[in-house]
Design a protein around this motif. Structure first.
Motif, PDB file in Angstrom:
ATOM      1  N   TYR A  80       0.829  -1.214   0.000  1.00  0.00           N
ATOM      2  CA  TYR A  80       0.000   0.000   0.000  1.00  0.00           C
ATOM      3  C   TYR A  80       0.865   1.268   0.000  1.00  0.00           C
ATOM      4  O   TYR A  80       0.522   2.252  -0.658  1.00  0.00           O
ATOM      5  CB  TYR A  80      -0.969   0.004   1.180  1.00  0.00           C
ATOM      6  CG  TYR A  80      -2.223  -0.780   0.891  1.00  0.00           C
ATOM      7  CD1 TYR A  80      -3.166  -0.308  -0.022  1.00  0.00           C
ATOM      8  CD2 TYR A  80      -2.474  -1.992   1.509  1.00  0.00           C
ATOM      9  CE1 TYR A  80      -4.310  -1.035  -0.307  1.00  0.00           C
ATOM     10  CE2 TYR A  80      -3.623  -2.717   1.238  1.00  0.00           C
ATOM     11  CZ  TYR A  80      -4.538  -2.235   0.325  1.00  0.00           C
ATOM     12  OH  TYR A  80      -5.673  -2.945   0.038  1.00  0.00           O
ATOM     13  N   ALA A  81       1.975   1.253   0.729  1.00  0.00           N
ATOM     14  CA  ALA A  81       2.860   2.422   0.733  1.00  0.00           C
ATOM     15  C   ALA A  81       3.455   2.650  -0.648  1.00  0.00           C
ATOM     16  O   ALA A  81       3.543   3.785  -1.125  1.00  0.00           O
ATOM     17  CB  ALA A  81       3.966   2.244   1.772  1.00  0.00           C
ATOM     18  N   PHE A  82       3.853   1.567  -1.312  1.00  0.00           N
ATOM     19  CA  PHE A  82       4.384   1.703  -2.664  1.00  0.00           C
ATOM     20  C   PHE A  82       3.314   2.247  -3.607  1.00  0.00           C
ATOM     21  O   PHE A  82       3.571   3.165  -4.383  1.00  0.00           O
ATOM     22  CB  PHE A  82       4.930   0.377  -3.178  1.00  0.00           C
ATOM     23  CG  PHE A  82       5.463   0.470  -4.575  1.00  0.00           C
ATOM     24  CD1 PHE A  82       6.654   1.121  -4.832  1.00  0.00           C
ATOM     25  CD2 PHE A  82       4.767  -0.080  -5.637  1.00  0.00           C
ATOM     26  CE1 PHE A  82       7.142   1.232  -6.125  1.00  0.00           C
ATOM     27  CE2 PHE A  82       5.238   0.023  -6.934  1.00  0.00           C
ATOM     28  CZ  PHE A  82       6.436   0.683  -7.177  1.00  0.00           C
ATOM     29  N   PHE A  95      -2.740   0.001 -12.324  1.00  0.00           N
ATOM     30  CA  PHE A  95      -3.921  -0.621 -11.710  1.00  0.00           C
ATOM     31  C   PHE A  95      -5.084  -0.558 -12.653  1.00  0.00           C
ATOM     32  O   PHE A  95      -5.162   0.333 -13.474  1.00  0.00           O
ATOM     33  CB  PHE A  95      -4.303   0.113 -10.415  1.00  0.00           C
ATOM     34  CG  PHE A  95      -3.229   0.153  -9.396  1.00  0.00           C
ATOM     35  CD1 PHE A  95      -2.704  -1.012  -8.875  1.00  0.00           C
ATOM     36  CD2 PHE A  95      -2.728   1.353  -8.954  1.00  0.00           C
ATOM     37  CE1 PHE A  95      -1.713  -0.978  -7.927  1.00  0.00           C
ATOM     38  CE2 PHE A  95      -1.735   1.391  -8.004  1.00  0.00           C
ATOM     39  CZ  PHE A  95      -1.227   0.228  -7.488  1.00  0.00           C
ATOM     40  N   PRO A  96      -6.111  -1.348 -12.543  1.00  0.00           N
ATOM     41  CA  PRO A  96      -6.122  -2.548 -11.714  1.00  0.00           C
ATOM     42  C   PRO A  96      -5.763  -3.800 -12.497  1.00  0.00           C
ATOM     43  O   PRO A  96      -5.557  -4.857 -11.923  1.00  0.00           O
ATOM     44  CB  PRO A  96      -7.565  -2.611 -11.240  1.00  0.00           C
ATOM     45  CG  PRO A  96      -8.343  -2.050 -12.374  1.00  0.00           C
ATOM     46  CD  PRO A  96      -7.449  -1.007 -13.004  1.00  0.00           C
ATOM     47  N   TRP A 115      -7.735  -8.987  -2.214  1.00  0.00           N
ATOM     48  CA  TRP A 115      -7.776  -8.207  -0.970  1.00  0.00           C
ATOM     49  C   TRP A 115      -7.038  -6.884  -1.117  1.00  0.00           C
ATOM     50  O   TRP A 115      -7.235  -5.984  -0.306  1.00  0.00           O
ATOM     51  CB  TRP A 115      -7.161  -8.993   0.178  1.00  0.00           C
ATOM     52  CG  TRP A 115      -7.912 -10.232   0.558  1.00  0.00           C
ATOM     53  CD1 TRP A 115      -9.154 -10.614   0.129  1.00  0.00           C
ATOM     54  CD2 TRP A 115      -7.462 -11.257   1.417  1.00  0.00           C
ATOM     55  NE1 TRP A 115      -9.508 -11.816   0.678  1.00  0.00           N
ATOM     56  CE2 TRP A 115      -8.478 -12.238   1.489  1.00  0.00           C
ATOM     57  CE3 TRP A 115      -6.299 -11.465   2.154  1.00  0.00           C
ATOM     58  CZ2 TRP A 115      -8.361 -13.378   2.251  1.00  0.00           C
ATOM     59  CZ3 TRP A 115      -6.195 -12.613   2.925  1.00  0.00           C
ATOM     60  CH2 TRP A 115      -7.217 -13.554   2.965  1.00  0.00           C
ATOM     61  N   PHE A 116      -6.163  -6.797  -2.115  1.00  0.00           N
ATOM     62  CA  PHE A 116      -5.457  -5.532  -2.365  1.00  0.00           C
ATOM     63  C   PHE A 116      -6.395  -4.618  -3.130  1.00  0.00           C
ATOM     64  O   PHE A 116      -6.750  -4.894  -4.275  1.00  0.00           O
ATOM     65  CB  PHE A 116      -4.170  -5.783  -3.154  1.00  0.00           C
ATOM     66  CG  PHE A 116      -3.389  -4.526  -3.421  1.00  0.00           C
ATOM     67  CD1 PHE A 116      -2.702  -3.893  -2.397  1.00  0.00           C
ATOM     68  CD2 PHE A 116      -3.343  -3.975  -4.684  1.00  0.00           C
ATOM     69  CE1 PHE A 116      -1.989  -2.731  -2.633  1.00  0.00           C
ATOM     70  CE2 PHE A 116      -2.635  -2.819  -4.934  1.00  0.00           C
ATOM     71  CZ  PHE A 116      -1.949  -2.191  -3.903  1.00  0.00           C
ATOM     72  N   LYS A 117      -6.818  -3.539  -2.485  1.00  0.00           N
ATOM     73  CA  LYS A 117      -7.804  -2.638  -3.072  1.00  0.00           C
ATOM     74  C   LYS A 117      -7.294  -1.205  -3.018  1.00  0.00           C
ATOM     75  O   LYS A 117      -7.650  -0.437  -2.117  1.00  0.00           O
ATOM     76  CB  LYS A 117      -9.124  -2.738  -2.312  1.00  0.00           C
ATOM     77  CG  LYS A 117      -9.726  -4.133  -2.331  1.00  0.00           C
ATOM     78  CD  LYS A 117     -10.916  -4.217  -1.414  1.00  0.00           C
ATOM     79  CE  LYS A 117     -11.335  -5.672  -1.291  1.00  0.00           C
ATOM     80  NZ  LYS A 117     -12.072  -5.943  -0.089  1.00  0.00           N
TER      81      LYS A 117
END
Length: 149
Positions: A80-82, A95-96, A115-117
């Motif tokens: 998420y930070a990246f 994305f996505p 789960w990565f949103k």
């Protein structure tokens, strides 16, 4: 192999960057008394609110977090930070559909990719901060459980 090395390097950079941010915030507020949420910045309140949301709305309890001992929470924070570090152009093109090669390497392999949103840059950084808190808390609980009583 190269992807794994790169993923670990990015993870280290993310933790180093968050560490510098936390040290800067602590130094800036060293003489201040933080007794209420009103004393916190909007960013700090957002991260704490996201952490509470992860527990209450998503159901990721402390007991559940304690089962993730192989760096999964920290790796998801790094992903998420990246994502939050990317410019709008990169976000639009990464994305996505492709999920992003580096993010694929960062995201825990045992976790479903759905789960990565990613959302906005700010929201992704807030999620990263909340996930780092979750993992730090997990580490603290594990350390105190091992401490002699």
């Amino acid at each position: 192999m190269i992807g794994t090395i790169l993923a670990h390097t990015v993870t280290a950079v993310v933790f180093f960057t968050f560490g510098l941010m936390i040290m800067g915030a602590c130094a800036a507020r060293r003489d201040e008394d933080l007794r209420t949420m009103d004393d916190l910045s909007a960013a700090e309140r957002s991260v704490l609110a996201e952490r509470r949301r992860q527990i209450s709305a998503e159901g990721w309890s402390l007991d559940h977090d304690d089962t993730h001992t192989d760096g999964e929470i920290a790796r998801s924070a790094a992903a998420y930070a990246f994502a939050g570090s990317l410019s709008d152009w990169w976000r639009a093109n990464l994305f996505p559909s492709s999920f992003g090669c580096l993010i694929r390497e960062l995201w825990p392999e045992t976790w479903d990719r759905s789960w990565f949103k990613p959302k906005s840059r700010r929201e992704d950084l807030v999620r990263a901060g909340a996930l780092l808190i979750a993992d730090i808390e997990r580490i603290d609980r594990a350390s105190s459980a091992k401490a002699p009583s």
